[in-house]
Write a protein that holds these residues in place. Structure first.
Motif, PDB file in Angstrom:
ATOM      1  N   ALA A 183      67.365 -69.891 111.417  1.00  0.00           N
ATOM      2  CA  ALA A 183      68.434 -70.953 111.360  1.00  0.00           C
ATOM      3  C   ALA A 183      69.650 -70.644 111.656  1.00  0.00           C
ATOM      4  N   ARG A 252      66.382 -71.312 116.200  1.00  0.00           N
ATOM      5  CA  ARG A 252      65.481 -72.213 116.211  1.00  0.00           C
ATOM      6  C   ARG A 252      65.706 -73.588 115.708  1.00  0.00           C
ATOM      7  N   VAL A 253      66.811 -73.787 114.729  1.00  0.00           N
ATOM      8  CA  VAL A 253      67.242 -75.044 114.337  1.00  0.00           C
ATOM      9  C   VAL A 253      68.911 -74.746 114.023  1.00  0.00           C
ATOM     10  N   THR A 276      69.327 -76.958 120.643  1.00  0.00           N
ATOM     11  CA  THR A 276      69.020 -76.596 119.455  1.00  0.00           C
ATOM     12  C   THR A 276      68.758 -77.741 118.759  1.00  0.00           C
ATOM     13  N   PRO A 277      67.581 -77.895 118.143  1.00  0.00           N
ATOM     14  CA  PRO A 277      67.475 -79.388 117.121  1.00  0.00           C
ATOM     15  C   PRO A 277      68.337 -79.074 115.864  1.00  0.00           C
ATOM     16  N   GLY A 295      66.666 -84.440 115.999  1.00  0.00           N
ATOM     17  CA  GLY A 295      67.248 -84.099 114.829  1.00  0.00           C
ATOM     18  C   GLY A 295      66.442 -84.582 113.426  1.00  0.00           C
ATOM     19  N   ILE A 310      64.686 -79.001 107.946  1.00  0.00           N
ATOM     20  CA  ILE A 310      64.599 -77.650 108.760  1.00  0.00           C
ATOM     21  C   ILE A 310      63.137 -77.443 109.402  1.00  0.00           C
ATOM     22  N   ALA A 313      62.490 -80.373 111.983  1.00  0.00           N
ATOM     23  CA  ALA A 313      63.629 -80.282 113.327  1.00  0.00           C
ATOM     24  C   ALA A 313      63.144 -79.109 114.065  1.00  0.00           C
ATOM     25  N   ALA A 314      62.724 -77.920 113.740  1.00  0.00           N
ATOM     26  CA  ALA A 314      62.431 -76.877 114.256  1.00  0.00           C
ATOM     27  C   ALA A 314      61.316 -76.936 115.714  1.00  0.00           C
ATOM     28  N   ARG A 318      63.742 -79.027 122.730  1.00  0.00           N
ATOM     29  CA  ARG A 318      65.065 -78.713 123.146  1.00  0.00           C
ATOM     30  C   ARG A 318      65.691 -79.304 124.458  1.00  0.00           C
TER      31      ARG A 318
END
Length: 364
Positions: A183, A252-253, A276-277, A295, A310, A313-314, A318
């Motif tokens: 992250a 990744r996030v 990136t989310p 998001g 998190i 969102a990951a 993208r």
């Protein structure tokens, strides 16, 4: 047009940026110059010399860290804004774009008799409110997000919303995250940005955290960040945009953890541009910028809820993140909307000047 851009004087307008407002002011100045406008940026020393700025004083942000010098720095800042206004008055400008966070330019605006656009970049605070109450009644006000416009609605009921934008070429799309997942967090390392909660949330989500930003509050670092440091954390320091985009685009996030009503949050738009989310606290403009495709939002100040956001969102697309950035947060579109606002306020000022000219001609 010949345009005066008034920056705030807390930090230089140049890389590595202290925060989003510095980046925004730099981006807008460059964009206006590229379009052929004659732009003079008024800023503090240390600003990017490529902008040919008029540099009025040393950066005054140190007043926040040095209470013994606070009064002297405040006086120096006030004197610098006074000189700024004298130069604007004598400069033959067609329009003033005010990004400053100080009352004096607003208080002086009526005296100068120029078309003005003031952009609201922060929630209402006492000094800025005092300036707005005394500002030129013909001034145009813009806000950087719908939520911020709502916060100002009582005092400035007709503020036009112009969302901030990012340079989509600098924050290029990265279709895949790094094979070693992590992250990413970036921003000023100060209490209101909530890095300590982002650390707790990333750990709860099982992701290493890479973070970047200037340590502008040593007491906060010592009390909240240093005790949390460990092998799963990497502090990259204060990065220029190329390096920031590199690390942000491989994440990744992205985690955004404001502990105040964030007026916009450029890091969110930058993350989306990279693909990136984002996982963020539901504060300020976060619900304005993020949707369910790119998001997840968590209850404010709740690190455990943020850890859930998190993980969710990951897994988001993208490509959807980049699409949203292109649709809503392109700096070129932002600049075009500012130019529309400039033309509208100049036309309004010219129209209101006509009756006075006719009266004067009749008396002659």
């Amino acid at each position: 047009m010949k345009i005066a851009v008034l920056a705030h004087l807390k930090y230089p307008i140049g890389q590595p940026y202290a925060g989003g407002l510095e980046m925004h002011t730099h981006l807008l100045t460059v964009a206006l110059k590229r379009l052929g406008h004659d732009v003079t940026l008024f800023a503090s020393r240390g600003s990017d010399p490529a902008l040919d700025p008029v540099m009025l004083c040393d950066p005054t942000g140190d007043a926040l860290l040095d209470p013994e010098r606070e009064a002297a720095i405040d006086r120096a800042e006030h004197d610098a804004y006074r000189r700024m206004m004298d130069m604007v008055a004598a400069g033959g400008f067609d329009l003033v774009h005010n990004n400053a966070l100080h009352a004096l330019p607003l208080q002086e605006s009526a005296r100068l008799g120029l078309p003005w656009v003031t952009v609201l970049h922060t929630p209402p605070f006492e000094a800025l409110v005092r300036g707005i109450v005394q500002a030129d009644p013909d001034m145009a006000f813009l806000a950087v997000s719908p939520s911020l416009a709502q916060e100002w609605a009582t005092l400035v009921p007709d503020a036009q919303v112009v969302d901030n934008g990012v340079d989509l070429s600098n924050f290029a799309f990265n279709a895949a995250a790094d094979a070693s997942p992590y992250a990413f967090w970036s921003g000023r390392i100060v209490p209101e940005k909530g890095l300590h909660l982002a650390i707790d949330a990333a750990r709860a989500a099982g992701l290493p955290l890479v973070f970047a930003g200037p340590k502008l509050n040593p007491a906060y670092w010592d009390a909240q960040i240093a005790p949390r440091l460990g092998p799963d954390l990497t502090h990259l320091g204060h990065l220029a945009h190329r390096d920031l985009a590199h690390h942000l685009g491989r994440a990744r996030v992205a985690i955004v953890s404001p502990r105040w009503e964030e007026p916009f949050g450029l890091v969110v738009a930058e993350a989306l541009a990279c693909g990136t989310p984002v996982a963020a606290f539901r504060r300020g403009a976060m619900p304005d910028i993020l949707d369910a495709q790119c998001g997840r939002l968590a209850d404010p100040d709740d690190a455990q809820a943020l850890s859930v956001a998190i993980r969710e969102a990951a897994c988001l697309s993208r490509r959807a993140c980049r699409d949203r950035a292109e649709a809503l947060y392109d700096a070129s579109a932002m600049t075009a909307r500012y130019l529309d606002a400039y033309e509208a306020v100049m036309a309004r000022c010219a129209e209101r000047a006509q009756p006075a000219l006719r009266v004067a001609g009749g008396r002659g």
